[in-house]
Scaffold this motif. Structure first.
Motif, PDB file in Angstrom:
ATOM      1  N   LYS A  16      36.850  46.771  24.292  1.00  0.00           N
ATOM      2  CA  LYS A  16      36.016  46.996  23.116  1.00  0.00           C
ATOM      3  C   LYS A  16      34.545  46.828  23.467  1.00  0.00           C
ATOM      4  CE  LYS A  16      37.461  46.416  18.348  1.00  0.00           C
ATOM      5  NZ  LYS A  16      37.882  45.491  17.279  1.00  0.00           N
ATOM      6  N   LYS A  17      33.708  47.752  22.958  1.00  0.00           N
ATOM      7  CA  LYS A  17      32.279  47.673  23.217  1.00  0.00           C
ATOM      8  C   LYS A  17      31.674  46.442  22.542  1.00  0.00           C
ATOM      9  CE  LYS A  17      31.482  52.672  23.616  1.00  0.00           C
ATOM     10  NZ  LYS A  17      30.725  53.833  23.086  1.00  0.00           N
ATOM     11  N   GLY A  18      30.888  45.711  23.291  1.00  0.00           N
ATOM     12  CA  GLY A  18      30.200  44.570  22.720  1.00  0.00           C
ATOM     13  C   GLY A  18      28.939  44.984  21.984  1.00  0.00           C
ATOM     14  N   CYS A  19      28.379  44.052  21.218  1.00  0.00           N
ATOM     15  CA  CYS A  19      27.180  44.332  20.431  1.00  0.00           C
ATOM     16  C   CYS A  19      26.155  43.219  20.625  1.00  0.00           C
ATOM     17  CB  CYS A  19      27.519  44.439  18.941  1.00  0.00           C
ATOM     18  SG  CYS A  19      28.574  45.848  18.514  1.00  0.00           S
ATOM     19  N   VAL A  20      24.911  43.615  20.844  1.00  0.00           N
ATOM     20  CA  VAL A  20      23.807  42.672  20.965  1.00  0.00           C
ATOM     21  C   VAL A  20      22.911  42.817  19.736  1.00  0.00           C
ATOM     22  CG1 VAL A  20      21.736  42.038  22.277  1.00  0.00           C
ATOM     23  CG2 VAL A  20      23.841  42.694  23.478  1.00  0.00           C
ATOM     24  N   ILE A  21      22.616  41.690  19.093  1.00  0.00           N
ATOM     25  CA  ILE A  21      21.781  41.698  17.891  1.00  0.00           C
ATOM     26  C   ILE A  21      20.523  40.884  18.158  1.00  0.00           C
ATOM     27  CG2 ILE A  21      21.655  41.118  15.441  1.00  0.00           C
ATOM     28  CD1 ILE A  21      24.757  41.172  15.454  1.00  0.00           C
ATOM     29  N   PRO A  22      19.377  41.535  18.363  1.00  0.00           N
ATOM     30  CA  PRO A  22      18.129  40.784  18.511  1.00  0.00           C
ATOM     31  C   PRO A  22      17.565  40.450  17.129  1.00  0.00           C
ATOM     32  CG  PRO A  22      17.714  43.116  18.874  1.00  0.00           C
ATOM     33  CD  PRO A  22      19.189  42.983  18.587  1.00  0.00           C
ATOM     34  N   ALA A  23      17.235  39.189  16.908  1.00  0.00           N
ATOM     35  CA  ALA A  23      16.642  38.755  15.638  1.00  0.00           C
ATOM     36  C   ALA A  23      15.386  37.953  15.958  1.00  0.00           C
ATOM     37  CB  ALA A  23      17.637  37.921  14.836  1.00  0.00           C
ATOM     38  N   LEU A  24      14.409  38.629  16.539  1.00  0.00           N
ATOM     39  CA  LEU A  24      13.192  37.988  17.022  1.00  0.00           C
ATOM     40  C   LEU A  24      11.954  38.431  16.259  1.00  0.00           C
ATOM     41  CD1 LEU A  24      14.034  38.392  20.803  1.00  0.00           C
ATOM     42  CD2 LEU A  24      13.903  36.209  19.590  1.00  0.00           C
ATOM     43  N   PRO A  67      26.130  50.511  29.988  1.00  0.00           N
ATOM     44  CA  PRO A  67      25.915  51.578  28.997  1.00  0.00           C
ATOM     45  C   PRO A  67      26.796  51.469  27.759  1.00  0.00           C
ATOM     46  CG  PRO A  67      27.144  52.395  30.891  1.00  0.00           C
ATOM     47  CD  PRO A  67      26.680  51.018  31.256  1.00  0.00           C
ATOM     48  N   ALA A  68      27.891  50.734  27.829  1.00  0.00           N
ATOM     49  CA  ALA A  68      28.804  50.671  26.683  1.00  0.00           C
ATOM     50  C   ALA A  68      28.322  49.722  25.594  1.00  0.00           C
ATOM     51  CB  ALA A  68      30.199  50.239  27.144  1.00  0.00           C
ATOM     52  N   VAL A  69      27.399  48.842  25.896  1.00  0.00           N
ATOM     53  CA  VAL A  69      26.961  47.846  24.917  1.00  0.00           C
ATOM     54  C   VAL A  69      26.131  48.505  23.816  1.00  0.00           C
ATOM     55  CG1 VAL A  69      25.602  45.754  24.565  1.00  0.00           C
ATOM     56  CG2 VAL A  69      27.014  46.002  26.608  1.00  0.00           C
ATOM     57  N   LYS A  70      26.440  48.151  22.571  1.00  0.00           N
ATOM     58  CA  LYS A  70      25.730  48.677  21.409  1.00  0.00           C
ATOM     59  C   LYS A  70      24.725  47.644  20.909  1.00  0.00           C
ATOM     60  CE  LYS A  70      29.614  49.341  19.210  1.00  0.00           C
ATOM     61  NZ  LYS A  70      30.586  49.713  18.157  1.00  0.00           N
ATOM     62  N   THR A  71      23.794  48.107  20.081  1.00  0.00           N
ATOM     63  CA  THR A  71      22.835  47.203  19.455  1.00  0.00           C
ATOM     64  C   THR A  71      22.922  47.342  17.942  1.00  0.00           C
ATOM     65  OG1 THR A  71      21.067  48.857  19.589  1.00  0.00           O
ATOM     66  CG2 THR A  71      21.207  47.251  21.370  1.00  0.00           C
ATOM     67  N   ALA A  72      22.477  46.305  17.267  1.00  0.00           N
ATOM     68  CA  ALA A  72      22.391  46.319  15.806  1.00  0.00           C
ATOM     69  C   ALA A  72      21.229  45.415  15.437  1.00  0.00           C
ATOM     70  CB  ALA A  72      23.693  45.824  15.179  1.00  0.00           C
TER      71      ALA A  72
END
Length: 435
Positions: free
Chosen positions: A244-252, A271-276
């Motif tokens: 499963k693709k992981g997700c990185v959430i920046p809250a800066l 390349p598989a990592v998603k952002t939100a």
């Protein structure tokens, strides 16, 4: 709400408590005049009773090295011109004072003192990270604070605060719930600060509601020029599950774009990592500057408080801008600060109109809001009213009455609605582990 500065009043769930009422000295008030781009005035007579003009204030930081919201006071001034060109509010002319809080606690307190000195009937549609500096002064004078940006805990606890959105708690809870079904491991990259310490619980409440494990809490300094180490660590953390693709959430906050510069380079190996993201950290301008369709946000989910900027429900606000602020590049109709200011003035206008021929004072405006006035914002939010304590009082947010968020997605470099409606995060936030 970002930075390693120990900003102790920013999104920190607390119980409502008595506040120390303080009014700054005349010397502190005089200092306001010396601040660059400080307090400004829309010309007109003072006062707020009888048939005379109504005086209000809008403040926000401008020309600083951190978060800036020049569109909020600029739009407030345009709104005053527009209202006055159309007969005023219930027959009263509107006078808007503005003040630059400089992202500084002393300047924020000086803005509040200026509001008291000028006998404003409300502070409307403002942004400041220093609620503990300005709210005691407003409270001691009985001045309501309508439609702040939702950036401080004090806005969700003070009995004189009337927030129109759910701040970052609602955005993170709504985002977590949305990502729970489509993401593998999740990493939250947030400030290594007291303010940042409270963010994981909000995101995790949404992930938990969707049956997802808690996010990895990735601390990062947001007062630096590059984020290679936290970026690489977040990418490694979110690629532990090959299925499963992981997700990185920046809250800066304003430093999110700086983080994404490092993330975009490091992501080439993942390349598989998603952002939100949440809309208080990422807007269309940030997406454009990071490469648009070819940038790291393409395909990302973003939670916001309101409908997307091209929604027809924003047409009345855009009409004000077209008539009174066309060409003013400080006022972007897609900016959440400008949008919040429009909604805040919608609430204020409704409160004044509810008074009929009665006097318009801080006391009467506050009483109208406290006595159950229900305000329609044309579908931009649910109907707003503050007569009853919020369901979220148990987790320290008694004034948070609107926990609705919208889900947006970046497609071909543009923020568009992922669906047509609002998602209410109240129930999700009730499960937040904030103790």
């Amino acid at each position: 709400m970002t930075g390693r500065r120990r900003i102790r009043n920013t999104i920190r769930p607390l119980r409502t408590r008595p506040r120390r009422a303080t009014v700054l000295s005349a010397g502190a008030l005089a200092a306001c005049a010396s601040l660059a781009a400080g307090c400004g005035v829309i010309p007109g007579a003072t006062g707020g009773s009888g048939d005379g003009p109504i005086t209000v204030m809008t403040w926000a930081p401008e020309q600083t090295g951190a978060t800036n919201k020049p569109g909020m006071p600029a739009f407030a001034r345009a709104y005053a011109r527009w209202v006055n060109a159309h007969g005023g509010i219930a027959g009263h002319r509107l006078k808007v004072l503005t003040c630059n809080d400089h992202n500084d606690s002393v300047a924020a307190a000086q803005c509040a003192t200026t509001a008291v000195k000028n006998d404003v009937v409300a502070v409307v549609g403002s942004y400041s990270q220093y609620g503990d500096s300005y709210l005691p002064t407003l409270e001691s004078a009985g001045i309501p604070y309508i439609g702040g940006y939702g950036v401080t805990t004090a806005e969700f606890t003070s009995p004189l605060s009337y927030p129109v959105n759910g701040g970052q708690p609602a955005l993170l809870a709504g985002l977590g719930k949305e990502l729970s079904g489509g993401c593998g491991p999740v990493a939250l990259v947030r400030p290594d600060s007291i303010a940042g310490d409270e963010l994981p619980a909000m995101l995790d409440s949404g992930l938990k509601a969707g049956g997802h494990p808690a996010a990895t809490d990735q601390r990062a300094a947001d007062d630096t020029t590059e984020y290679s180490w936290p970026s690489q660590k977040a990418l490694k953390t979110t690629t532990t599950d090959p299925a499963k693709k992981g997700c990185v959430i920046p809250a800066l906050g304003d430093r999110t774009d700086t983080f994404m510069d490092s993330f975009r380079r490091d992501r080439e190996d993942y390349p598989a990592v998603k952002t939100a993201a949440t809309l208080d950290s990422v807007d269309q301008t940030v997406i454009n500057e990071s490469g648009g369709q070819s940038g790291p946000y393409e395909g990302s989910y973003v939670t916001g408080w309101y409908p997307v900027a091209n929604d027809k429900r924003w047409d009345p606000m855009k009409k004000v801008i077209q008539e009174q602020a066309f060409g003013d590049n400080r006022i972007d109709p897609a900016d959440a600060g400008v949008q919040t200011t429009w909604i805040a003035y919608t609430v204020f206008k409704a409160a004044v109109e509810s008074l009929g021929s009665g006097d318009v004072t801080a006391d009467t405006v506050r009483k109208a809001l406290d006595d159950g006035l229900k305000v329609s914002t044309g579908g931009l939010t649910p109907t707003l009213h503050w007569a009853d304590e919020s369901r979220l009082a148990a987790i320290g947010f008694p004034r948070l009455v609107n926990a609705d968020v919208t889900l947006q997605v970046v497609r071909q470099g543009q923020l568009v609605a992922a669906d047509k409606g609002f998602v209410n995060a109240t129930g999700t936030l009730e499960g937040a582990d904030v103790h």
